[in-house]
Design an enzyme around this catalytic site. Structure first.
Site, mmCIF file in Angstrom:
data_model
loop_
_atom_site.group_PDB
_atom_site.id
_atom_site.type_symbol
_atom_site.label_atom_id
_atom_site.label_comp_id
_atom_site.label_asym_id
_atom_site.label_seq_id
_atom_site.Cartn_x
_atom_site.Cartn_y
_atom_site.Cartn_z
ATOM 1 N N LYS A 13 45.714 39.092 31.474
ATOM 2 C CA LYS A 13 46.006 38.109 32.538
ATOM 3 C C LYS A 13 44.978 36.967 32.557
ATOM 4 O O LYS A 13 45.351 35.813 32.638
ATOM 5 C CB LYS A 13 45.974 38.765 33.922
ATOM 6 C CG LYS A 13 47.122 39.652 34.251
ATOM 7 C CD LYS A 13 47.177 39.967 35.740
ATOM 8 C CE LYS A 13 45.921 40.607 36.293
ATOM 9 N NZ LYS A 13 45.719 42.009 35.994
ATOM 10 N N ARG A 88 48.781 42.255 45.014
ATOM 11 C CA ARG A 88 48.571 43.502 44.285
ATOM 12 C C ARG A 88 49.175 44.697 45.023
ATOM 13 O O ARG A 88 49.092 45.821 44.542
ATOM 14 C CB ARG A 88 47.076 43.719 44.148
ATOM 15 C CG ARG A 88 46.630 43.972 42.705
ATOM 16 C CD ARG A 88 45.171 43.943 42.708
ATOM 17 N NE ARG A 88 44.433 44.373 41.604
ATOM 18 C CZ ARG A 88 43.732 43.551 40.826
ATOM 19 N NH1 ARG A 88 43.825 42.264 40.955
ATOM 20 N NH2 ARG A 88 42.939 44.051 39.923
ATOM 21 N N ARG A 127 35.888 45.108 26.251
ATOM 22 C CA ARG A 127 35.832 43.775 26.860
ATOM 23 C C ARG A 127 34.395 43.402 27.248
ATOM 24 O O ARG A 127 33.651 44.222 27.755
ATOM 25 C CB ARG A 127 36.716 43.769 28.112
ATOM 26 C CG ARG A 127 36.747 42.433 28.807
ATOM 27 C CD ARG A 127 37.962 42.290 29.653
ATOM 28 N NE ARG A 127 37.879 43.036 30.912
ATOM 29 C CZ ARG A 127 38.805 42.935 31.867
ATOM 30 N NH1 ARG A 127 39.874 42.184 31.687
ATOM 31 N NH2 ARG A 127 38.683 43.632 32.981
ATOM 32 N N ARG A 160 31.639 44.430 32.349
ATOM 33 C CA ARG A 160 31.843 44.517 33.799
ATOM 34 C C ARG A 160 31.635 45.952 34.257
ATOM 35 O O ARG A 160 32.012 46.887 33.553
ATOM 36 C CB ARG A 160 33.266 44.065 34.139
ATOM 37 C CG ARG A 160 33.351 42.590 34.390
ATOM 38 C CD ARG A 160 34.759 42.117 34.459
ATOM 39 N NE ARG A 160 35.626 42.957 35.294
ATOM 40 C CZ ARG A 160 36.895 42.649 35.546
ATOM 41 N NH1 ARG A 160 37.439 41.566 35.040
ATOM 42 N NH2 ARG A 160 37.628 43.440 36.299
ATOM 43 N N ARG A 171 41.515 52.430 38.028
ATOM 44 C CA ARG A 171 42.146 51.122 38.243
ATOM 45 C C ARG A 171 43.601 51.150 37.750
ATOM 46 O O ARG A 171 44.487 50.574 38.376
ATOM 47 C CB ARG A 171 41.354 50.029 37.516
ATOM 48 C CG ARG A 171 40.017 49.766 38.191
ATOM 49 C CD ARG A 171 39.105 48.944 37.339
ATOM 50 N NE ARG A 171 39.616 47.614 37.085
ATOM 51 C CZ ARG A 171 39.314 46.895 36.008
ATOM 52 N NH1 ARG A 171 38.523 47.386 35.080
ATOM 53 N NH2 ARG A 171 39.794 45.698 35.878
HETATM 54 P P1 AMP Z 1 40.515 42.018 38.644
HETATM 55 O O1 AMP Z 1 39.464 41.125 38.069
HETATM 56 O O2 AMP Z 1 41.781 41.276 38.983
HETATM 57 O O3 AMP Z 1 40.766 43.242 37.786
HETATM 58 O O4 AMP Z 1 39.954 42.547 40.063
HETATM 59 C C1 AMP Z 1 38.756 43.290 40.132
HETATM 60 C C2 AMP Z 1 38.728 44.079 41.432
HETATM 61 O O5 AMP Z 1 38.770 43.176 42.566
HETATM 62 C C3 AMP Z 1 39.916 45.009 41.632
HETATM 63 O O6 AMP Z 1 39.748 46.251 40.947
HETATM 64 C C4 AMP Z 1 39.907 45.148 43.163
HETATM 65 O O7 AMP Z 1 38.884 46.028 43.583
HETATM 66 C C5 AMP Z 1 39.536 43.744 43.637
HETATM 67 N N1 AMP Z 1 40.746 42.918 43.833
HETATM 68 C C6 AMP Z 1 41.112 41.797 43.137
HETATM 69 N N2 AMP Z 1 42.274 41.293 43.586
HETATM 70 C C7 AMP Z 1 42.680 42.115 44.585
HETATM 71 C C8 AMP Z 1 43.828 42.144 45.430
HETATM 72 N N3 AMP Z 1 44.806 41.230 45.337
HETATM 73 N N4 AMP Z 1 43.914 43.149 46.347
HETATM 74 C C9 AMP Z 1 42.940 44.072 46.457
HETATM 75 N N5 AMP Z 1 41.847 44.121 45.679
HETATM 76 C C10 AMP Z 1 41.693 43.147 44.749
#
Ligand code: AMP
Length: 224
Positions: A13, A88, A127, A160, A171
């Site tokens: 993404k 999400r 990554r 990360r 996740r």
């Molecule tokens: P990502 O970089 O999109 O994988 O997001 C990293 C982390 O941020 C996720 O594992 C969640 O803990 C939090 N997060 C990001 N976007 C959301 C969302 N829309 N709703 C809830 N938690 C989020």
């Protein structure tokens, strides 16, 4: 144009969001990046989000809805925007639909990047990210020119915290439990599913074709 990019962690993404944003001249908004910035800045929100993120969970809907509503009010979003990582959960999707209707904004184009779990785990453990410009690398498929350092600004690349294998599994579970049903909520007929296990350039082309078909908008790079 409002684009929603869906897919499990590691589906590409972030990479696709950056290239789409450049092509269609709209900002790419990643809620994950927004939370990481808050954590880095040590804000109250960052402190709340940090523990949840490290455990592979999801930040509460009200908090996320609030930061998105405020972010898309900024002037750079006036011609559209792309959301990566939001909504999400089904309640977030419902809230977002209400927000768009209230503001008289068009319905979003929903893109779903489909990638099998085994590929995702392999990709995520490989990554790396530049802490400064946030560019993403992969030790298997998109290596930096000098091992361990960002091509663009020379910063040391980092893994990360939530890319540890045990956290990755949590996740992926959170995604399948909460995010998968969103696609059902939007309705499969409206969702453009793209095979995200293919080479990034091919994935980019397929997404671009889906966006052109849905909106009739030709990307800037293809106009000349
Ligand atoms: P990502 O970089 O999109 O994988 O997001 C990293 C982390 O941020 C996720 O594992 C969640 O803990 C939090 N997060 C990001 N976007 C959301 C969302 N829309 N709703 C809830 N938690 C989020």
């Amino acid at each position: 144009m409002i684009l929603l990019l869906f897919g499990p962690p590691g589906c590409g993404k972030g990479t696709q969001a950056t290239s789409l944003a450049e092509k269609f001249r709209i900002p790419a908004i990643s809620t994950g990046e927004m939370f990481r910035a808050e954590c880095k800045a040590g804000t109250e929100l960052g402190k709340q989000a940090s523990a949840i993120m490290q455990a592979g969970g999801l930040v509460g809907d009200d908090i996320v809805n609030g930061i998105v509503a405020s972010r898309i009010s900024r002037p750079d979003c006036k011609n559209g925007f792309l959301l990566d990582g939001y909504p999400r959960t089904v309640p977030q999707a419902q809230n977002f639909a209400k927000l768009l209707a209230e503001r008289g904004l068009p319905e979003p184009v929903v893109i779903h990047l489909d990638v099998p779990d085994s590929t995702l785990v392999a990709r995520l453990t490989a990554r790396r990210q530049c802490p400064k410009c946030l560019k993403i690398y992969n030790l298997q498929s998109q290596r930096p020119r000098t091992a361990g350092y960002c091509d663009d600004d020379g910063s040391g690349l980092l893994t990360r915290e939530d890319d540890q294998e045990s956290v990755i599994r949590d996740r992926l579970y959170a995604y399948s439990r909460l995010t998968g049903p969103i696609l059902e909520w939007y309705g499969y007929a409206r969702v453009h599913t793209v095979d995200g296990a293919q080479a990034p350039a091919l994935v980019a082309r397929l997404i671009e074709e889906a966006v052109i078909e849905a909106t009739g908008t030709i990307p800037v790079a293809a106009r000349y």
